[in-house]
Scaffold this active site. Structure first.
Site, PDB file in Angstrom:
ATOM      1  N   TYR A  58       1.093  -0.932  -0.133  1.00  0.00           N
ATOM      2  CA  TYR A  58      -0.384   0.314   0.227  1.00  0.00           C
ATOM      3  C   TYR A  58       1.387   0.960  -0.492  1.00  0.00           C
ATOM      4  CZ  TYR A  58      -3.318   3.521   2.024  1.00  0.00           C
ATOM      5  OH  TYR A  58      -3.688   4.889   1.604  1.00  0.00           O
ATOM      6  N   ASP A  84      -1.814  -1.385  -4.118  1.00  0.00           N
ATOM      7  CA  ASP A  84      -2.800  -0.164  -4.599  1.00  0.00           C
ATOM      8  C   ASP A  84      -1.610   0.566  -4.039  1.00  0.00           C
ATOM      9  OD1 ASP A  84      -3.740   2.506  -4.513  1.00  0.00           O
ATOM     10  OD2 ASP A  84      -4.857   1.992  -2.960  1.00  0.00           O
ATOM     11  N   ASN A 107      -0.956   3.721  -5.244  1.00  0.00           N
ATOM     12  CA  ASN A 107      -1.524   4.916  -6.009  1.00  0.00           C
ATOM     13  C   ASN A 107      -1.293   5.639  -7.006  1.00  0.00           C
ATOM     14  OD1 ASN A 107      -3.355   5.728  -3.910  1.00  0.00           O
ATOM     15  ND2 ASN A 107      -2.076   5.101  -2.379  1.00  0.00           N
ATOM     16  N   ASP A 164     -12.994   2.798  -2.508  1.00  0.00           N
ATOM     17  CA  ASP A 164     -13.595   3.415  -4.125  1.00  0.00           C
ATOM     18  C   ASP A 164     -12.440   3.030  -4.840  1.00  0.00           C
ATOM     19  OD1 ASP A 164     -11.516   4.332  -2.412  1.00  0.00           O
ATOM     20  OD2 ASP A 164     -11.755   6.159  -2.674  1.00  0.00           O
ATOM     21  N   HIS A 165     -12.253   1.536  -5.086  1.00  0.00           N
ATOM     22  CA  HIS A 165     -10.934   0.411  -5.498  1.00  0.00           C
ATOM     23  C   HIS A 165     -12.148  -0.510  -5.769  1.00  0.00           C
ATOM     24  CE1 HIS A 165      -7.081   2.353  -4.853  1.00  0.00           C
ATOM     25  NE2 HIS A 165      -7.925   3.018  -4.064  1.00  0.00           N
TER      26      HIS A 165
END
EC number: 3.1.11.2
Length: 267
Positions: free
Chosen positions: A110, A154, A156, A257-258
């Site tokens: 993450y 994730d 990002n 939201d993912h």
């Protein structure tokens, strides 16, 4: 011998366990990698995951922030948690599993989001993100003898032009600035990682895994980004059957939201 691995930023596991159960009961991945679990290790909700067949669970969490976990139907051994940037954040976990005669190291990341302003001189969060990515450049897919590797999470960052809804409009937006995209592509290149999500989808086709909560109608707006990734050592590339991005999950009740992204392999 086949197996599947799902990565999903769940944005608070205890809050969204109902949609985790909804997903697992239908899609049944062999390994579930979660990010942003937002729960300390002693309060991690392992029981519902075990009830769905995930007997092997390793976690690296903290109260209210960050957090990563791997839940598997296969035994997990040699688990490792690395403190990137030495700030005590729960942002990485890895473990080894075996399928047939193959030994595989699975990394779950993450990466920091980086705040809103893409300037480390005024935004320490962005500087933290860049430092984190810089440290990731030391991670090599072939670093362990007789061991394949998979990296999910994730990250990002949407590194390619068609990983965002508008390359031109997002060049100065955190997650798609050149310093971030070039950094992540260097992580991949230096570490000999294969971008599995682009193996069967050409780079000139749009590919998204995240849609902002800020859009009143996320689907109509269509302003997605590919922030979630699945990479592997190059020896696993020929064994990838398909990648599934479950876009419909963004429209479930109280969604992240993912959305879940699943890689299917056949060894």
């Amino acid at each position: 011998m086949g197996f599947s691995v799902t990565t999903w930023n769940i944005n608070s596991l205890r809050l969204r366990m109902p949609i985790v159960e909804q997903f697992v009961l239908k899609h049944k991945p062999d390994i579930l990698c979660l990010q942003e679990t937002k729960v300390p290790n002693d309060l991690f909700p392992a029981s519902p995951l075990r009830a769905m067949g995930y007997e092997h669970i390793i976690v690296h969490g903290q109260k209210g922030y960050h957090g990563v976990a791997i839940a598997s139907r296969f035994p997990l051994v040699e688990d490792h948690r690395q403190d990137y940037c030495n700030v005590g954040d729960a942002r990485h976990i890895s473990a080894v599993f075996e399928r047939g005669s193959r030994r595989i190291r699975l990394h779950n990341f993450y990466v920091p989001a980086g705040g809103d302003e893409p300037d480390r001189t005024i935004n320490p969060k962005f500087g933290h993100k860049l430092d984190f990515v810089e440290e990731m450049k030391q991670l090599n897919a072939d670093s362990e003898a007789n061991t394949s590797a998979i990296l999910v999470g994730d990250l990002n960052i949407a590194p390619l032009e068609h990983d965002v809804w508008s390359h031109k409009q997002l060049l100065k937006i955190v997650s798609h600035t050149p310093v971030e995209t070039e950094g992540l592509l260097e992580v991949m290149q230096r570490g000999a990682w294969l971008d599995l999500m682009r193996q069967h989808v050409p780079e000139n086709e749009k590919l998204y895994t995240w849609w902002s909560y800020r859009a009143k109608d996320w689907e109509a707006a269509g302003r997605g980004r590919r922030l979630d990734h699945i990479w592997s050592s190059k020896d696993l590339g020929p064994h990838l059957q398909r990648i599934e991005i479950l876009k419909e999950a963004r429209g479930w009740e109280r969604p992240s939201d993912h959305v879940p992204v699943t890689a299917h392999f056949n060894l």
